[in-house]
Design an enzyme around this catalytic site. Structure first.
Site, mmCIF file in Angstrom:
data_model
loop_
_atom_site.group_PDB
_atom_site.id
_atom_site.type_symbol
_atom_site.label_atom_id
_atom_site.label_comp_id
_atom_site.label_asym_id
_atom_site.label_seq_id
_atom_site.Cartn_x
_atom_site.Cartn_y
_atom_site.Cartn_z
ATOM 1 N N TYR A 35 0.828 -1.199 0.000
ATOM 2 C CA TYR A 35 0.000 0.000 0.000
ATOM 3 C C TYR A 35 0.861 1.247 0.000
ATOM 4 O O TYR A 35 2.074 1.176 0.195
ATOM 5 C CB TYR A 35 -0.961 -0.006 1.198
ATOM 6 C CG TYR A 35 -0.340 0.333 2.540
ATOM 7 C CD1 TYR A 35 0.519 -0.544 3.181
ATOM 8 C CD2 TYR A 35 -0.616 1.552 3.178
ATOM 9 C CE1 TYR A 35 1.078 -0.220 4.418
ATOM 10 C CE2 TYR A 35 -0.079 1.874 4.407
ATOM 11 C CZ TYR A 35 0.779 0.983 5.027
ATOM 12 O OH TYR A 35 1.336 1.299 6.243
ATOM 13 N N LYS A 41 6.467 -2.115 1.987
ATOM 14 C CA LYS A 41 5.289 -1.513 2.636
ATOM 15 C C LYS A 41 4.076 -2.434 2.459
ATOM 16 O O LYS A 41 3.223 -2.216 1.601
ATOM 17 C CB LYS A 41 5.043 -0.123 2.043
ATOM 18 C CG LYS A 41 4.138 0.740 2.900
ATOM 19 C CD LYS A 41 4.220 2.184 2.464
ATOM 20 C CE LYS A 41 3.161 3.057 3.084
ATOM 21 N NZ LYS A 41 3.189 3.161 4.534
ATOM 22 N N GLU A 76 11.849 2.334 14.461
ATOM 23 C CA GLU A 76 11.004 3.437 13.971
ATOM 24 C C GLU A 76 9.719 3.463 14.775
ATOM 25 O O GLU A 76 9.523 2.641 15.673
ATOM 26 C CB GLU A 76 10.715 3.253 12.473
ATOM 27 C CG GLU A 76 10.034 1.933 12.158
ATOM 28 C CD GLU A 76 9.902 1.634 10.665
ATOM 29 O OE1 GLU A 76 9.848 2.569 9.858
ATOM 30 O OE2 GLU A 76 9.854 0.435 10.337
ATOM 31 N N LEU A 91 10.986 1.046 7.311
ATOM 32 C CA LEU A 91 10.433 1.525 6.048
ATOM 33 C C LEU A 91 11.212 2.770 5.611
ATOM 34 O O LEU A 91 11.514 3.626 6.443
ATOM 35 C CB LEU A 91 8.948 1.891 6.218
ATOM 36 C CG LEU A 91 8.286 2.232 4.893
ATOM 37 C CD1 LEU A 91 8.046 0.984 4.056
ATOM 38 C CD2 LEU A 91 6.985 2.980 5.102
HETATM 39 N N1 PMP Z 1 7.637 3.728 9.032
HETATM 40 C C1 PMP Z 1 6.500 3.019 9.063
HETATM 41 C C2 PMP Z 1 6.475 1.712 9.780
HETATM 42 C C3 PMP Z 1 5.339 3.497 8.425
HETATM 43 O O1 PMP Z 1 4.202 2.777 8.451
HETATM 44 C C4 PMP Z 1 5.387 4.761 7.786
HETATM 45 C C5 PMP Z 1 4.173 5.368 7.137
HETATM 46 N N2 PMP Z 1 3.376 4.486 6.465
HETATM 47 C C6 PMP Z 1 6.606 5.461 7.784
HETATM 48 C C7 PMP Z 1 7.704 4.918 8.416
HETATM 49 C C8 PMP Z 1 6.717 6.822 7.125
HETATM 50 O O2 PMP Z 1 6.755 6.689 5.731
HETATM 51 P P1 PMP Z 1 6.259 7.863 4.767
HETATM 52 O O3 PMP Z 1 7.039 9.069 5.157
HETATM 53 O O4 PMP Z 1 6.582 7.383 3.416
HETATM 54 O O5 PMP Z 1 4.786 8.027 5.026
#
Ligand code: PMP
Length: 287
Positions: free
Chosen positions: A33, A151, A183, A207
């Site tokens: 996603y 993701k 994270e 991620l």
């Molecule tokens: N880490 C995780 C585990 C996440 O789920 C997300 C957001 N979906 C992020 C980091 C941040 O990613 P982004 O800046 O691309 O939204």
């Protein structure tokens, strides 16, 4: 209001949109996603999200849906049909719905990926009161699988983490593995010490946030010092400032970690400045 959503080539009222019970996203969390935010009716960091989506599909040997080259148009059409000024577009692609449940991947010739997109209307997204106050977090053990760089829709543990934070009366959780912060449950984690921004290096453990990439680029352009390395909760508790980033929260200050106040207990000047730069610069190039 009934939203108009996108399912496999069709724009439909949300009440008429359907996906099979045999869909591998539903049965096996076999799906990926993206969440792209919308400000001023325009998409923020769209190219970054589209590139990461293609990478997620590749890493999982998932067939590329025919609509892939036209995803920007689909996003824009949903923004238009639903009159979104501020909010998010959620996109999900699964390996599709074969005739029966089976661990073996279905033949991509006969089972096409399922593609779903919907809007989330969030007026005031960029003006969030939480950004002025900062958020409080707890730390929890990271119990997710080992390919967090992909993701996937396998979000049960992050969801449990948010519930643990809620049960503790806090806003979110940072996850810890082998003593180091990986994270946040749905965001990347940062601390600031002596004017240096510190955030975990890229790898399979986290991620690769699209907001992270943009914020680090803006920080370097503004001559701020950036260190991409692991840090512990103890180091974070001693930091001058802390914050998180994600597509839907942008840059969000953290003012408490495991009941220890960070800095003065209010959003720090560097996090506040990074939020401002991120919002200003991203709006300029939104599509
Ligand atoms: N880490 C995780 C585990 C996440 O789920 C997300 C957001 N979906 C992020 C980091 C941040 O990613 P982004 O800046 O691309 O939204």
């Amino acid at each position: 209001m009934t939203r108009t959503v996108y399912v496999n080539g069709e724009y439909l009222p949300e009440t008429e949109a359907k996906v099979s019970i045999f869909d591998r996203g539903f049965l096996m969390a076999d799906g990926v996603y993206e969440v792209t935010s919308v400000l001023d009716g325009k998409l923020i960091d769209f190219d970054g999200h589209a590139k990461r989506l293609e990478r997620s599909l590749r890493e999982l040997d998932m067939p590329h849906p025919d609509v892939l080259p036209d995803l920007l148009d689909v996003h824009r059409e949903l923004v238009r049909l639903n009159g979104i000024e501020e909010g998010m577009i959620y996109l999900q692609i699964t390996r599709g719905a074969p005739d029966d449940r089976d661990f073996v991947f279905p033949d991509p010739e006969t089972t096409k990926p399922t593609v779903v997109l919907f809007t989330q209307n969030k007026p005031g997204l960029a003006n969030s009161p939480a950004a002025k106050k900062g958020i409080k977090i707890i730390s929890i053990e990271d119990q997710r699988w080992a390919r967090r760089d992909i993701k996937t829709v396998q979000l049960l543990f992050p969801s449990m983490g948010k519930m643990m934070a809620k049960a503790a009366g806090k806003d979110d959780a940072w996850m810890v593995e082998d003593g180091a912060v990986t994270e946040g449950t749905s965001n990347n984690a940062y601390i600031i010490k002596d004017n240096t921004i510190i955030t975990r290096h890229l790898g399979n453990e986290i991620l690769h946030g699209i907001t992270r990439a943009a914020v680090l680029r803006f920080a370097k352009e503004a001559q701020m010092k950036v260190e991409e390395r692991s840090f512990t909760i103890a180091e974070a508790q001693e930091a001058d400032e802390a914050f998180i980033t994600s597509a839907s929260t942008f840059v969000m200050p953290v003012v408490e970690i495991d009941d220890v106040t960070i800095g003065t207990g209010t959003p720090g000047p560097i996090a506040a400045r990074l939020r401002e730069i991120y919002l200003d610069e991203s709006r300029k190039v939104a599509v």
